[in-house]
Write a protein that holds these residues in place. Structure first.
Motif, mmCIF file in Angstrom:
data_model
loop_
_atom_site.group_PDB
_atom_site.id
_atom_site.type_symbol
_atom_site.label_atom_id
_atom_site.label_comp_id
_atom_site.label_asym_id
_atom_site.label_seq_id
_atom_site.Cartn_x
_atom_site.Cartn_y
_atom_site.Cartn_z
ATOM 1 N N SER A 371 -3.823 0.283 -37.049
ATOM 2 C CA SER A 371 -3.563 0.531 -38.580
ATOM 3 C C SER A 371 -2.147 -0.272 -38.652
ATOM 4 N N LEU A 372 -1.528 -0.827 -37.609
ATOM 5 C CA LEU A 372 -0.230 -1.293 -38.157
ATOM 6 C C LEU A 372 -0.456 -2.690 -38.028
ATOM 7 N N GLY A 373 -1.860 -3.113 -38.155
ATOM 8 C CA GLY A 373 -2.323 -4.699 -38.315
ATOM 9 C C GLY A 373 -2.107 -5.340 -37.105
ATOM 10 N N GLU A 374 -2.093 -4.681 -35.897
ATOM 11 C CA GLU A 374 -2.190 -5.335 -34.536
ATOM 12 C C GLU A 374 -3.666 -6.242 -34.471
ATOM 13 N N PRO A 482 -9.796 2.471 -37.314
ATOM 14 C CA PRO A 482 -8.779 3.358 -37.478
ATOM 15 C C PRO A 482 -8.676 4.294 -38.570
ATOM 16 N N LYS A 483 -9.402 4.054 -39.476
ATOM 17 C CA LYS A 483 -9.459 5.008 -40.711
ATOM 18 C C LYS A 483 -10.032 6.277 -40.068
ATOM 19 N N SER B 53 -4.456 0.552 -48.864
ATOM 20 C CA SER B 53 -3.645 0.235 -47.624
ATOM 21 C C SER B 53 -4.529 -0.681 -46.465
ATOM 22 N N LEU B 55 -7.285 0.242 -44.673
ATOM 23 C CA LEU B 55 -8.019 0.693 -43.645
ATOM 24 C C LEU B 55 -9.285 0.904 -43.843
ATOM 25 N N GLU B 76 -6.008 -7.178 -41.908
ATOM 26 C CA GLU B 76 -5.267 -6.747 -40.855
ATOM 27 C C GLU B 76 -3.622 -7.471 -41.132
ATOM 28 N N ARG B 79 -1.948 -5.394 -43.423
ATOM 29 C CA ARG B 79 -1.369 -4.249 -43.032
ATOM 30 C C ARG B 79 -0.083 -4.600 -42.202
ATOM 31 N N ARG B 80 -0.019 -5.662 -41.372
ATOM 32 C CA ARG B 80 1.058 -5.969 -40.548
ATOM 33 C C ARG B 80 2.250 -6.394 -41.404
ATOM 34 N N ILE B 85 2.640 2.464 -43.751
ATOM 35 C CA ILE B 85 1.629 3.733 -43.861
ATOM 36 C C ILE B 85 2.068 5.124 -43.422
ATOM 37 N N PRO B 105 5.858 -1.555 -34.585
ATOM 38 C CA PRO B 105 5.319 -2.582 -35.532
ATOM 39 C C PRO B 105 6.302 -3.761 -35.937
ATOM 40 N N ILE B 108 4.648 -6.413 -34.142
ATOM 41 C CA ILE B 108 3.475 -6.860 -34.496
ATOM 42 C C ILE B 108 3.653 -7.684 -35.830
ATOM 43 N N GLU B 110 4.610 -10.150 -38.690
ATOM 44 C CA GLU B 110 5.183 -11.630 -38.966
ATOM 45 C C GLU B 110 6.413 -11.768 -39.969
#
Ligand SMILES: Nc1ncnc2c1ncn2[C@@H]1O[C@H](COP(=O)(O)OP(=O)(O)O)[C@@H](O)[C@H]1O
Ligand SMILES: [Mg+2]
Lengths: 487, 223
Positions: A371-374, A482-483, B53, B55, B76, B79-80, B85, B105, B108, B110
């Motif tokens: 969810s954190l975009g990893e 993740p959702k 978001s 997801l 992705e 989100r990062r 969220i 985060p 994670i 950039e």
């Protein structure tokens, strides 16, 4: 807090899980390590024995294929000519080669060496105690390969070989018995007998002297060496006596004596004479011997040579003889192969399931990373680190204990083998040389040890197995949503 | 416009029938404002937030971040780098301390992160109301309100301008709820962030700069 650091925290912060995983990998690692140890040990035996067998090859008739042929077909079989031998000798695999022919002769003027059997042998008919062994390779291959060792005088020159000069190298024992020295000459008789079928007597037809100058003395190197405590040494004595009475000469000498012998004999026997006329190469029969640069070349050499050979001929490698004495080693090697296979499969399944169970417990955490975009690849990387670090520790521990275990198991199996009364000794024959190896030699060279190839082999197999076992869990991670986990 | 939804449709197949949770939903949000989306349980609030978001993806329609389709940015990556969220159930990593959770985060994203990330994380937690002694505790040793503060700090850690929260006070008592809402107001009004909070509470909606009402898959302004 990147994925590498998270991986290490995953190990240290969840000690219970880490210990369970470590225990599982350690136990299974012992199985794999034991199996790899035994594999390595049997592999070493093979390499060791093959090294001792040497990288020799010869060309032989395929006796099985030839067995059913009629007499006429027999006569059709080609000899292997000198040209072909030389052509094969030029191949890059060949270190050196020779071809030889031999004839047995007797003598009126010198006495043969009889070893411990002096006086025990009763001659019936004419004695032919001396084996004239023709050679073409001037330094003498038997000396290079340490079957014998030149201890006085010199070897042949290429000129002597090419011209068929009457020079000889004889054994020290034979020389001593007849008070011969380098530079002396001695005489053998090429006697032609006729066998009378009615009386069973042999009648001398004719004979000629073969006068040879001694240029060198040799001593046998291997045959009797290690056999002191062996009661049943009759066979070896006999082998030894034959070698002590061997006379090395240029091929041409042997060929010329052979020719004389059969020509004289043909005068007596018309049928034989006809047969000889049809096959003018009959005296040109040579036994070729190729010594390769390395035992590993054997297969390639065989592949390249086979198409060049006339029908019914085969390449025979000294290596091939290994199988005939490898009996107990084979069963051990096979057993360890199965154990290895089962251990690897069990490890993949059990470790895979254990890791999967742990991951299901942590799907929340993994969902948070996503969810954190990893990137999924890094989440996978984190789990791989967590598993592989523990795996390296577990495998390193089992490296030693498994090796120890394998040593114990092997000892037990070897003892069981020794106790079986069917302890047998087998000798290997190769060409006209005998190779002095027994099943006991094979067992003796078996040793479970912690060597580099075992360590590398085990780490390779062990880590690869664990890596494969993480594939199932990784599929699980890649499919995480993740959702669904978090919302 | 920092965030814009255009003609979002989200449905699931119930036998032959399509059941719409969101139908032709369009809405836009600006920086510096505190928004609420009000709706009853089951009205599709979480669904809408999951689309905003990234997801989840809609059956049709687009979400634009700074005029760019988030699909094009990459879900992705969006989100990062672009969104923070906050969930109703905090979703912190229990084996990590508060400050470690905030650091995750930061490693994670950039986006540019100051070199002494740890100091930044402590300061951020302190600003949100978690003092250093609590920041070094494992998060499951913190109260619900404290955990949600850590989650807010985590959402802010990557320096994003867009904060999305799904019923962030749903598990908190009223006093805690107000403290969290005050933080959101501050983030919007003092720090220029766009804060979008999904809730079923009228009181929260009344405090927002603009409130929307979601009913039967249709979004409308709420007065
Ligand atoms: N894949 C699905 N299949 C069936 N029903 C679904 C699916 N996804 C969501 N729903 C339903 O859609 C409705 C909206 O859910 P949600 O967005 O979580 O609402 P809210 O957050 O407002 O409570 C709920 O009634 C939920 O049960
Ligand atoms: Mg909801």
């Amino acid at each position: 807090m990147n994925f590498i650091k998270r991986g290490f925290l995953g190990i240290t912060r969840k000690k219970g899980k880490t210990l369970i995983l470590l225990a599982v990998i350690f136990i299974l690692g012992n199985l794999i390590s034991g199996a790899v140890s035994i594999q390595q040990a049997t592999g070493n035996v093979e390499a060791n024995i093959k090294e001792r067998l040497g990288a020799a090859a010869t060309l032989e008739l395929d006796y099985e294929a030839v067995e059913d042929l009629s007499e006429a077909e027999w006569l059709e079989i080609e000899n292997i000519g000198v040209d072909l031998i030389k052509q094969i000798g030029e191949l890059s695999y060949v270190k050196y080669f020779d071809y030889s022919t031999s004839i047995y002769l007797g003598s009126e003027s010198i006495e043969s060496y009889q070893g411990d059997m002096e006086g025990e042998i009763f001659h019936s008919g004419p004695s032919m105690d001396y084996k004239l062994n023709g050679i073409n390779y001037a330094p003498v291959i038997d000396f290079e390969e340490e079957k014998g060792k030149l201890i006085d005088g010199r070897v042949f020159t290429q000129e002597e070989v090419d011209n068929g000069t009457s020079v000889a190298i004889i054994s020290k024992k034979l020389a001593e018995k007849n008070d011969l020295h380098v530079g002396d000459t001695f005489t053998l008789d090429n006697a032609v007998y006729d066998y009378d079928e009615e009386t069973g007597e042999e009648e001398l037809i004719t004979s000629r002297d073969v006068v040879l100058e001694v240029i060198g003395l040799f001593e046998p190197q291997s045959v009797k060496e290690q056999q002191e405590d062996n009661a049943d040494s009759g066979m070896l004595d006999w082998m030894d006596i034959e070698y002590q009475n061997t006379v090395y000469v240029p091929n041409e000498i042997v060929a010329s004596e052979n020719r004389y012998h059969w020509e004289e004999y043909s005068k007596m026997d018309e049928e034989f004479a006809k047969m000889m006329e049809e096959d003018e190469n009959a005296f040109e029969y040579f036994m070729p011997m190729f010594f390769l640069n390395s035992p590993e070349d054997s297969e390639a050499f065989e592949e390249e040579v086979a198409p060049l050979l006339p029908e019914f001929y085969n390449v025979v490698n000294a290596m091939d003889q290994y199988d005939s004495i490898a009996g107990p080693m084979e069963s051990m090697s096979k057993l360890s192969k199965y154990v290895l296979l089962v251990a690897v499969i069990a490890t993949v399944l059990i470790t895979g399931l254990v890791v999967l169970l742990f991951l299901r417990d942590r799907k929340h955490e993994l969902g948070i990373y996503l969810s954190l975009g990893e990137r999924r690849s890094r989440v996978v990387g984190q789990i791989l680190i967590e598993v592989m670090v523990v795996a390296v520790i577990g495998i390193t521990l089992s490296l030693f204990s498994g090796n120890l275990l394998a040593g114990q198991v092997s000892d037990m199996m070897m003892k069981a083998n020794d106790n079986q009364d069917e302890y047998y000794e087998e000798y290997i024959y190769f060409g006209d040389t005998q190779i002095d190896l027994t099943t006991e030699d094979v067992l003796d060279s078996y040793e479970v040890s912690l060597n580099l190839s075992y360590i590398l082999g085990f780490y390779g197999i062990g880590l690869l197995t664990i890596l494969i076992s993480t594939v199932i869990p990784l599929i699980y991670i890649v499919r995480l949503n993740p959702k669904k986990i978090l919302m | 416009m920092i965030l814009e939804a255009k003609d979002l449709n989200y449905y699931y197949q119930d036998g032959e029938e399509r059941r719409y949770i969101l139908k032709d939903t369009s809405v836009s949000f600006e920086k510096g404002k505190f928004y609420t989306i009000l709706g009853q349980s089951g009205s599709g609030k979480t669904t809408l937030l999951s689309l905003l978001s990234a997801l989840d993806s809609p059956n049709s329609g687009t979400v634009l971040f700074n005029e760019e389709d988030i699909k094009k940015i990459g879900y992705e990556k969006y989100r990062r780098n672009n969104v923070g969220i906050i969930f109703q159930s905090y979703n912190l990593i229990p084996t990590f301390t508060a400050v470690e959770n905030v650091l995750v985060p930061m490693s994670i994203t950039e986006n540019e992160i100051p070199e002494d990330a740890k100091t930044v994380a402590y300061n951020l937690l302190d600003y949100i109301g978690i003092v250093k002694s609590k920041a070094d505790r494992f998060v499951n040793k913190l109260s619900g309100g404290e955990q949600q503060r850590v989650a807010v700090a985590r959402a802010l850690a990557t320096n994003v301008e867009l904060i999305l929260a799904d019923e962030p006070t749903g598990n908190l008592d009223e006093e805690m709820e107000q403290e969290i809402i005050d933080i959101f107001k501050k983030l919007a009004h003092e720090h220029g962030k766009c804060v979008i909070v999904v809730t079923h509470s009228n009181e929260i909606a009344l405090q927002s700069d603009q409130a929307f009402h979601l009913r039967k898959g249709v979004l409308s302004s709420y007065e």
